[in-house]
Design an enzyme around this catalytic site. Structure first.
Site, PDB file in Angstrom:
ATOM      1  N   ASN A   9      37.867  34.890  46.466  1.00  0.00           N
ATOM      2  CA  ASN A   9      39.236  35.256  46.105  1.00  0.00           C
ATOM      3  C   ASN A   9      39.120  36.431  45.140  1.00  0.00           C
ATOM      4  O   ASN A   9      38.780  36.241  43.980  1.00  0.00           O
ATOM      5  CB  ASN A   9      39.940  34.065  45.443  1.00  0.00           C
ATOM      6  CG  ASN A   9      41.321  34.443  44.903  1.00  0.00           C
ATOM      7  OD1 ASN A   9      41.823  35.528  45.168  1.00  0.00           O
ATOM      8  ND2 ASN A   9      41.927  33.542  44.140  1.00  0.00           N
ATOM      9  N   TRP A  10      39.384  37.607  45.672  1.00  0.00           N
ATOM     10  CA  TRP A  10      39.219  38.811  44.841  1.00  0.00           C
ATOM     11  C   TRP A  10      40.295  38.931  43.769  1.00  0.00           C
ATOM     12  O   TRP A  10      40.196  39.752  42.875  1.00  0.00           O
ATOM     13  CB  TRP A  10      39.261  40.060  45.720  1.00  0.00           C
ATOM     14  CG  TRP A  10      38.057  40.257  46.580  1.00  0.00           C
ATOM     15  CD1 TRP A  10      36.971  39.415  46.701  1.00  0.00           C
ATOM     16  CD2 TRP A  10      37.800  41.362  47.464  1.00  0.00           C
ATOM     17  NE1 TRP A  10      36.071  39.933  47.595  1.00  0.00           N
ATOM     18  CE2 TRP A  10      36.555  41.126  48.082  1.00  0.00           C
ATOM     19  CE3 TRP A  10      38.507  42.510  47.801  1.00  0.00           C
ATOM     20  CZ2 TRP A  10      35.997  42.017  49.010  1.00  0.00           C
ATOM     21  CZ3 TRP A  10      37.962  43.386  48.723  1.00  0.00           C
ATOM     22  CH2 TRP A  10      36.719  43.145  49.317  1.00  0.00           C
ATOM     23  N   LYS A  11      41.368  38.155  43.892  1.00  0.00           N
ATOM     24  CA  LYS A  11      42.515  38.274  42.984  1.00  0.00           C
ATOM     25  C   LYS A  11      42.983  39.737  42.976  1.00  0.00           C
ATOM     26  O   LYS A  11      42.859  40.412  43.998  1.00  0.00           O
ATOM     27  CB  LYS A  11      42.150  37.738  41.599  1.00  0.00           C
ATOM     28  CG  LYS A  11      41.559  36.321  41.708  1.00  0.00           C
ATOM     29  CD  LYS A  11      41.468  35.596  40.414  1.00  0.00           C
ATOM     30  CE  LYS A  11      40.905  34.195  40.671  1.00  0.00           C
ATOM     31  NZ  LYS A  11      40.861  33.367  39.489  1.00  0.00           N
ATOM     32  N   HIS A  94      47.703  28.958  44.683  1.00  0.00           N
ATOM     33  CA  HIS A  94      46.702  29.166  43.634  1.00  0.00           C
ATOM     34  C   HIS A  94      47.354  28.912  42.275  1.00  0.00           C
ATOM     35  O   HIS A  94      48.533  29.219  42.078  1.00  0.00           O
ATOM     36  CB  HIS A  94      46.149  30.598  43.702  1.00  0.00           C
ATOM     37  CG  HIS A  94      44.953  30.777  42.827  1.00  0.00           C
ATOM     38  ND1 HIS A  94      45.056  30.987  41.477  1.00  0.00           N
ATOM     39  CD2 HIS A  94      43.623  30.722  43.106  1.00  0.00           C
ATOM     40  CE1 HIS A  94      43.832  31.065  40.957  1.00  0.00           C
ATOM     41  NE2 HIS A  94      42.945  30.906  41.921  1.00  0.00           N
ATOM     42  N   GLU A  96      47.257  30.429  39.607  1.00  0.00           N
ATOM     43  CA  GLU A  96      47.837  31.619  38.966  1.00  0.00           C
ATOM     44  C   GLU A  96      49.235  31.885  39.521  1.00  0.00           C
ATOM     45  O   GLU A  96      50.116  32.353  38.798  1.00  0.00           O
ATOM     46  CB  GLU A  96      46.890  32.813  39.160  1.00  0.00           C
ATOM     47  CG  GLU A  96      45.669  32.668  38.254  1.00  0.00           C
ATOM     48  CD  GLU A  96      44.394  33.307  38.773  1.00  0.00           C
ATOM     49  OE1 GLU A  96      44.452  34.142  39.687  1.00  0.00           O
ATOM     50  OE2 GLU A  96      43.322  32.950  38.238  1.00  0.00           O
ATOM     51  N   GLU A 165      40.710  23.290  42.252  1.00  0.00           N
ATOM     52  CA  GLU A 165      40.384  24.269  41.221  1.00  0.00           C
ATOM     53  C   GLU A 165      40.963  23.809  39.890  1.00  0.00           C
ATOM     54  O   GLU A 165      42.141  24.077  39.601  1.00  0.00           O
ATOM     55  CB  GLU A 165      40.972  25.636  41.571  1.00  0.00           C
ATOM     56  CG  GLU A 165      40.476  26.219  42.871  1.00  0.00           C
ATOM     57  CD  GLU A 165      40.579  27.742  42.870  1.00  0.00           C
ATOM     58  OE1 GLU A 165      39.543  28.383  43.092  1.00  0.00           O
ATOM     59  OE2 GLU A 165      41.672  28.279  42.634  1.00  0.00           O
ATOM     60  N   GLY A 171      37.797  31.177  35.614  1.00  0.00           N
ATOM     61  CA  GLY A 171      37.563  32.388  34.831  1.00  0.00           C
ATOM     62  C   GLY A 171      37.121  32.130  33.406  1.00  0.00           C
ATOM     63  O   GLY A 171      37.115  33.035  32.575  1.00  0.00           O
ATOM     64  N   SER A 210      34.712  28.970  38.125  1.00  0.00           N
ATOM     65  CA  SER A 210      33.424  29.403  37.554  1.00  0.00           C
ATOM     66  C   SER A 210      32.228  28.932  38.377  1.00  0.00           C
ATOM     67  O   SER A 210      31.195  28.563  37.819  1.00  0.00           O
ATOM     68  CB  SER A 210      33.299  28.955  36.090  1.00  0.00           C
ATOM     69  OG  SER A 210      34.350  29.528  35.316  1.00  0.00           O
ATOM     70  N   GLY A 231      35.948  33.227  42.461  1.00  0.00           N
ATOM     71  CA  GLY A 231      36.677  34.355  41.878  1.00  0.00           C
ATOM     72  C   GLY A 231      35.709  35.452  41.443  1.00  0.00           C
ATOM     73  O   GLY A 231      35.235  36.241  42.252  1.00  0.00           O
ATOM     74  N   GLY A 232      35.415  35.463  40.164  1.00  0.00           N
ATOM     75  CA  GLY A 232      34.599  36.539  39.580  1.00  0.00           C
ATOM     76  C   GLY A 232      33.305  36.837  40.332  1.00  0.00           C
ATOM     77  O   GLY A 232      32.972  38.007  40.585  1.00  0.00           O
TER      78      GLY A 232
HETATM   79  P1  13P Z   1      36.485  32.074  38.966  1.00  0.00           P
HETATM   80  O1  13P Z   1      35.384  31.837  39.978  1.00  0.00           O
HETATM   81  O2  13P Z   1      36.520  33.479  38.460  1.00  0.00           O
HETATM   82  O3  13P Z   1      36.491  31.036  37.899  1.00  0.00           O
HETATM   83  O4  13P Z   1      37.872  31.904  39.765  1.00  0.00           O
HETATM   84  C1  13P Z   1      38.064  30.789  40.553  1.00  0.00           C
HETATM   85  C2  13P Z   1      39.312  30.964  41.318  1.00  0.00           C
HETATM   86  O5  13P Z   1      40.388  30.949  40.767  1.00  0.00           O
HETATM   87  C3  13P Z   1      39.198  31.164  42.768  1.00  0.00           C
HETATM   88  O6  13P Z   1      40.425  31.070  43.394  1.00  0.00           O
END
Ligand code: 13P
Length: 247
Positions: A9-11, A94, A96, A165, A171, A210, A231-232
């Site tokens: 997930n590149w966000k 998600h 967010e 999640e 993050g 994470s 994510g990251g």
């Molecule tokens: P991180 O891997 O950066 O913690 O993000 C997880 C995430 O929200 C994937 O959708």
């Protein structure tokens, strides 16, 4: 047997130049993987994903979609637009989007149904905040997030992916322990089984929060963790591929 899915997930990250480098590296180095790899990018880059990943084993998708088919919905992206770029997946609900765009579980259920009706696989996200975990509410919160989706989808359940999640792990560098994650995944699978035993056996449950090369192997070794939503670490080819190699 559920094939592991490692989805990025590149966000709201990326640029044409950075994406090209990342996607080229993924494409070149993904041949020997045993898991399925997917990337979910911001909508403006879906054409680039299609151009650079078509013909490879890597799937791609979006991070959200509209519940509407078409019309006066400024800024929204429809399921058929995602189909135009050959998306396989779309993330819905998600944390967010729940937190910053006031998405309710009922809306998330509608989005999942919309995705399925367009032939897309929704990756439905659930997870508790730190306050909810610390007050012993994890199971209740996950149930509240899940139940509108299960009610709405009925016999279509086998067509979805669910990502657990925990919000406090996203993050932050804090990961749920494999045992903590497994406990919630087991609960989710049991809840699926109440609706549809066959679906419970095939629906892949991803862990997100994470997940990194150094903790992926232990998480992915748990019986009900069928992959990761990253994510990251999905923004660095080496890290994303290392996680995929652990699957
Ligand atoms: P991180 O891997 O950066 O913690 O993000 C997880 C995430 O929200 C994937 O959708």
């Amino acid at each position: 047997m559920r094939q592991a899915l490692i989805a990025g997930n590149w966000k709201m990250n990326g640029s044409l130049a950075a994406n090209a480098a990342l996607l080229t590296a993924l494409r070149e180095q993904s041949q020997s993987l045993h898991c399925e790899l997917a990337v979910c990018a911001p909508a403006p880059y879906l054409f680039q994903l299609q151009s650079l990943l078509a013909g490879s084993s890597i799937n791609w998708g979006a991070q959200d979609l509209s519940v509407h088919e078409a019309g006066a919905y400024t800024g929204e992206v429809s399921a058929s637009m995602l189909q135009d770029f050959a998306c396989r997946y779309v993330i819905v609900g998600h944390s967010e989007r729940r937190a910053m765009h006031a998405e309710t579980s009922e809306l998330v259920a509608l989005k999942a149904a919309r995705a399925l009706s367009a032939g897309l696989v929704p990756i439905v996200c659930v997870g508790e905040t730190l306050a909810e975990r610390e007050s012993g509410q994890t199971a209740v919160v996950v149930e509240q997030q899940l139940s509108p989706v299960l009610d709405k989808l009925g016999s279509q359940l086998a067509g979805i992916v669910i990502a657990y999640e925990p919000v406090w792990a996203i993050g932050t560098g804090k990961t749920a322990t494999p045992e903590m994650a497994q406990e919630v995944h087991e609960l989710i699978r049991a809840r699926l089984a109440q609706c549809d035993n066959a679906a419970a056996a095939v629906v892949r449950l991803l862990y997100g929060g994470s997940m990194k090369p150094d903790n992926a192997r232990q998480l992915l070794a748990m019986p009900d963790i069928d992959g990761g939503l990253i994510g990251g670490a999905a923004l660095k080819a080496a890290d994303f591929l290392a996680i995929a190699q652990a699957a």
